[in-house]
Motif scaffolding. Structure first.
Motif, PDB file in Angstrom:
ATOM      1  N   ARG A 162       0.992   4.056  -2.934  1.00  0.00           N
ATOM      2  CA  ARG A 162       0.646   5.443  -2.631  1.00  0.00           C
ATOM      3  C   ARG A 162       1.809   6.380  -2.960  1.00  0.00           C
ATOM      4  O   ARG A 162       1.643   7.439  -3.535  1.00  0.00           O
ATOM      5  CB  ARG A 162       0.261   5.604  -1.166  1.00  0.00           C
ATOM      6  CG  ARG A 162      -0.305   7.018  -0.934  1.00  0.00           C
ATOM      7  CD  ARG A 162      -0.153   7.588   0.408  1.00  0.00           C
ATOM      8  NE  ARG A 162       1.203   7.580   0.921  1.00  0.00           N
ATOM      9  CZ  ARG A 162       1.480   7.853   2.177  1.00  0.00           C
ATOM     10  NH1 ARG A 162       0.505   8.118   3.034  1.00  0.00           N
ATOM     11  NH2 ARG A 162       2.713   7.851   2.609  1.00  0.00           N
ATOM     12  N   ASP A 163       3.026   5.971  -2.588  1.00  0.00           N
ATOM     13  CA  ASP A 163       4.180   6.846  -2.752  1.00  0.00           C
ATOM     14  C   ASP A 163       4.660   6.953  -4.196  1.00  0.00           C
ATOM     15  O   ASP A 163       5.143   8.010  -4.611  1.00  0.00           O
ATOM     16  CB  ASP A 163       5.341   6.371  -1.871  1.00  0.00           C
ATOM     17  CG  ASP A 163       5.065   6.561  -0.386  1.00  0.00           C
ATOM     18  OD1 ASP A 163       4.040   7.173  -0.022  1.00  0.00           O
ATOM     19  OD2 ASP A 163       5.872   6.055   0.424  1.00  0.00           O
ATOM     20  N   ARG A 195      -5.916   3.745   0.719  1.00  0.00           N
ATOM     21  CA  ARG A 195      -5.258   4.951   1.257  1.00  0.00           C
ATOM     22  C   ARG A 195      -5.670   5.188   2.705  1.00  0.00           C
ATOM     23  O   ARG A 195      -4.841   5.499   3.554  1.00  0.00           O
ATOM     24  CB  ARG A 195      -5.599   6.177   0.413  1.00  0.00           C
ATOM     25  CG  ARG A 195      -4.917   6.207  -0.913  1.00  0.00           C
ATOM     26  CD  ARG A 195      -5.298   7.472  -1.702  1.00  0.00           C
ATOM     27  NE  ARG A 195      -4.748   7.416  -3.033  1.00  0.00           N
ATOM     28  CZ  ARG A 195      -3.490   7.734  -3.344  1.00  0.00           C
ATOM     29  NH1 ARG A 195      -2.674   8.147  -2.406  1.00  0.00           N
ATOM     30  NH2 ARG A 195      -3.072   7.643  -4.576  1.00  0.00           N
ATOM     31  N   VAL A 226      -3.502   1.689  -5.641  1.00  0.00           N
ATOM     32  CA  VAL A 226      -4.144   1.755  -4.325  1.00  0.00           C
ATOM     33  C   VAL A 226      -5.517   2.406  -4.490  1.00  0.00           C
ATOM     34  O   VAL A 226      -5.672   3.360  -5.243  1.00  0.00           O
ATOM     35  CB  VAL A 226      -3.257   2.503  -3.298  1.00  0.00           C
ATOM     36  CG1 VAL A 226      -3.076   3.959  -3.664  1.00  0.00           C
ATOM     37  CG2 VAL A 226      -3.796   2.365  -1.893  1.00  0.00           C
ATOM     38  N   SER A 227      -6.509   1.865  -3.814  1.00  0.00           N
ATOM     39  CA  SER A 227      -7.872   2.402  -3.855  1.00  0.00           C
ATOM     40  C   SER A 227      -8.035   3.450  -2.748  1.00  0.00           C
ATOM     41  O   SER A 227      -7.195   3.555  -1.848  1.00  0.00           O
ATOM     42  CB  SER A 227      -8.878   1.274  -3.637  1.00  0.00           C
ATOM     43  OG  SER A 227      -8.809   0.826  -2.293  1.00  0.00           O
ATOM     44  N   PRO A 228      -9.122   4.204  -2.784  1.00  0.00           N
ATOM     45  CA  PRO A 228      -9.383   5.135  -1.674  1.00  0.00           C
ATOM     46  C   PRO A 228      -9.444   4.414  -0.322  1.00  0.00           C
ATOM     47  O   PRO A 228      -8.930   4.931   0.677  1.00  0.00           O
ATOM     48  CB  PRO A 228     -10.736   5.761  -2.044  1.00  0.00           C
ATOM     49  CG  PRO A 228     -10.774   5.681  -3.538  1.00  0.00           C
ATOM     50  CD  PRO A 228     -10.091   4.383  -3.880  1.00  0.00           C
ATOM     51  N   LEU A 255      -4.000   2.600   4.870  1.00  0.00           N
ATOM     52  CA  LEU A 255      -2.580   2.930   5.043  1.00  0.00           C
ATOM     53  C   LEU A 255      -2.412   4.062   6.043  1.00  0.00           C
ATOM     54  O   LEU A 255      -1.528   4.006   6.908  1.00  0.00           O
ATOM     55  CB  LEU A 255      -1.942   3.294   3.707  1.00  0.00           C
ATOM     56  CG  LEU A 255      -0.477   3.715   3.793  1.00  0.00           C
ATOM     57  CD1 LEU A 255       0.401   2.594   4.355  1.00  0.00           C
ATOM     58  CD2 LEU A 255       0.025   4.163   2.427  1.00  0.00           C
ATOM     59  N   GLU A 256      -3.234   5.087   5.958  1.00  0.00           N
ATOM     60  CA  GLU A 256      -3.129   6.203   6.913  1.00  0.00           C
ATOM     61  C   GLU A 256      -3.349   5.711   8.342  1.00  0.00           C
ATOM     62  O   GLU A 256      -2.629   6.111   9.263  1.00  0.00           O
ATOM     63  CB  GLU A 256      -4.108   7.324   6.558  1.00  0.00           C
ATOM     64  CG  GLU A 256      -3.732   8.080   5.295  1.00  0.00           C
ATOM     65  CD  GLU A 256      -2.312   8.627   5.308  1.00  0.00           C
ATOM     66  OE1 GLU A 256      -1.883   9.188   6.335  1.00  0.00           O
ATOM     67  OE2 GLU A 256      -1.622   8.491   4.286  1.00  0.00           O
ATOM     68  N   LEU A 268       0.834  -1.201   0.000  1.00  0.00           N
ATOM     69  CA  LEU A 268       0.000   0.000   0.000  1.00  0.00           C
ATOM     70  C   LEU A 268       0.875   1.260   0.000  1.00  0.00           C
ATOM     71  O   LEU A 268       0.590   2.228  -0.717  1.00  0.00           O
ATOM     72  CB  LEU A 268      -0.947   0.009   1.202  1.00  0.00           C
ATOM     73  CG  LEU A 268      -2.038  -1.057   1.204  1.00  0.00           C
ATOM     74  CD1 LEU A 268      -2.809  -1.023   2.526  1.00  0.00           C
ATOM     75  CD2 LEU A 268      -2.973  -0.894   0.020  1.00  0.00           C
ATOM     76  N   ALA A 269       1.933   1.256   0.795  1.00  0.00           N
ATOM     77  CA  ALA A 269       2.831   2.413   0.869  1.00  0.00           C
ATOM     78  C   ALA A 269       3.530   2.647  -0.468  1.00  0.00           C
ATOM     79  O   ALA A 269       3.625   3.794  -0.932  1.00  0.00           O
ATOM     80  CB  ALA A 269       3.853   2.223   1.980  1.00  0.00           C
TER      81      ALA A 269
END
Length: 152
Positions: free
Chosen positions: A51-52, A106, A101-103, A109-110, A47-48
């Protein structure tokens, strides 16, 4: 005299021993926290990375993170049904998948990153903020010396 048996001073003098013990405690605590979100450490890593760095093929993800292709399939088998990633055929090469990554991913992950901060605070409770920052910087530098993917 304390009822808690002490470790041998010769062991406490070995940096690798100390790193291993703190690492094991961190991995265990982080794993426990992530399980509450239905994911594990490799899932969080994927996921990171997505996202990154943005969408990637499964091959690119495996190379970036050092995950064996068969292990990455298992990670996808966790993330896709949870709706944390979206996987579709790569329009440039229909033989491979492209993952994003999907919403929901995200948001997960947060939450996982917040959990990681809490685990850090728990693991390093004996250190003040400056010591924590110094330790992190030194560990990152040491790891970059071992792993080219960790270099800035």
């Amino acid at each position: 005299m304390s009822d808690v048996p002490q470790l041998p001073p010769s062991l406490l003098g070995i940096t690798a021993f100390l790193l291993s013990k703190v690492g094991i405690a961190g991995r265990r605590r982080m794993g426990d926290r992530l399980r509450a979100h239905g994911i594990g450490l490799w899932d969080m890593a994927v996921l990171a990375a997505l996202r990154d760095f943005g969408p990637a093929s499964q091959r690119e993800l495996g190379a970036r993170l050092g995950i064996d292709p068969s292990d990455l399939v298992a990670v996808m088998d966790t993330l896709v049904p949870l709706g944390l990633v979206e996987r579709e055929r790569d329009p440039d090469d229909r033989r491979r998948y492209r993952v994003a990554v999907s919403p929901e991913g995200r948001a997960t992950l947060e939450a996982a990153l917040r959990e990681a901060a809490e685990v850090r605070d728990d693991l390093l409770a004996a250190l003040d903020e400056d010591e924590r920052a110094t330790l992190h910087a030194l560990l990152r530098k040491a790891y970059a010396g071992l792993e080219p993917r960790a270099r800035a």
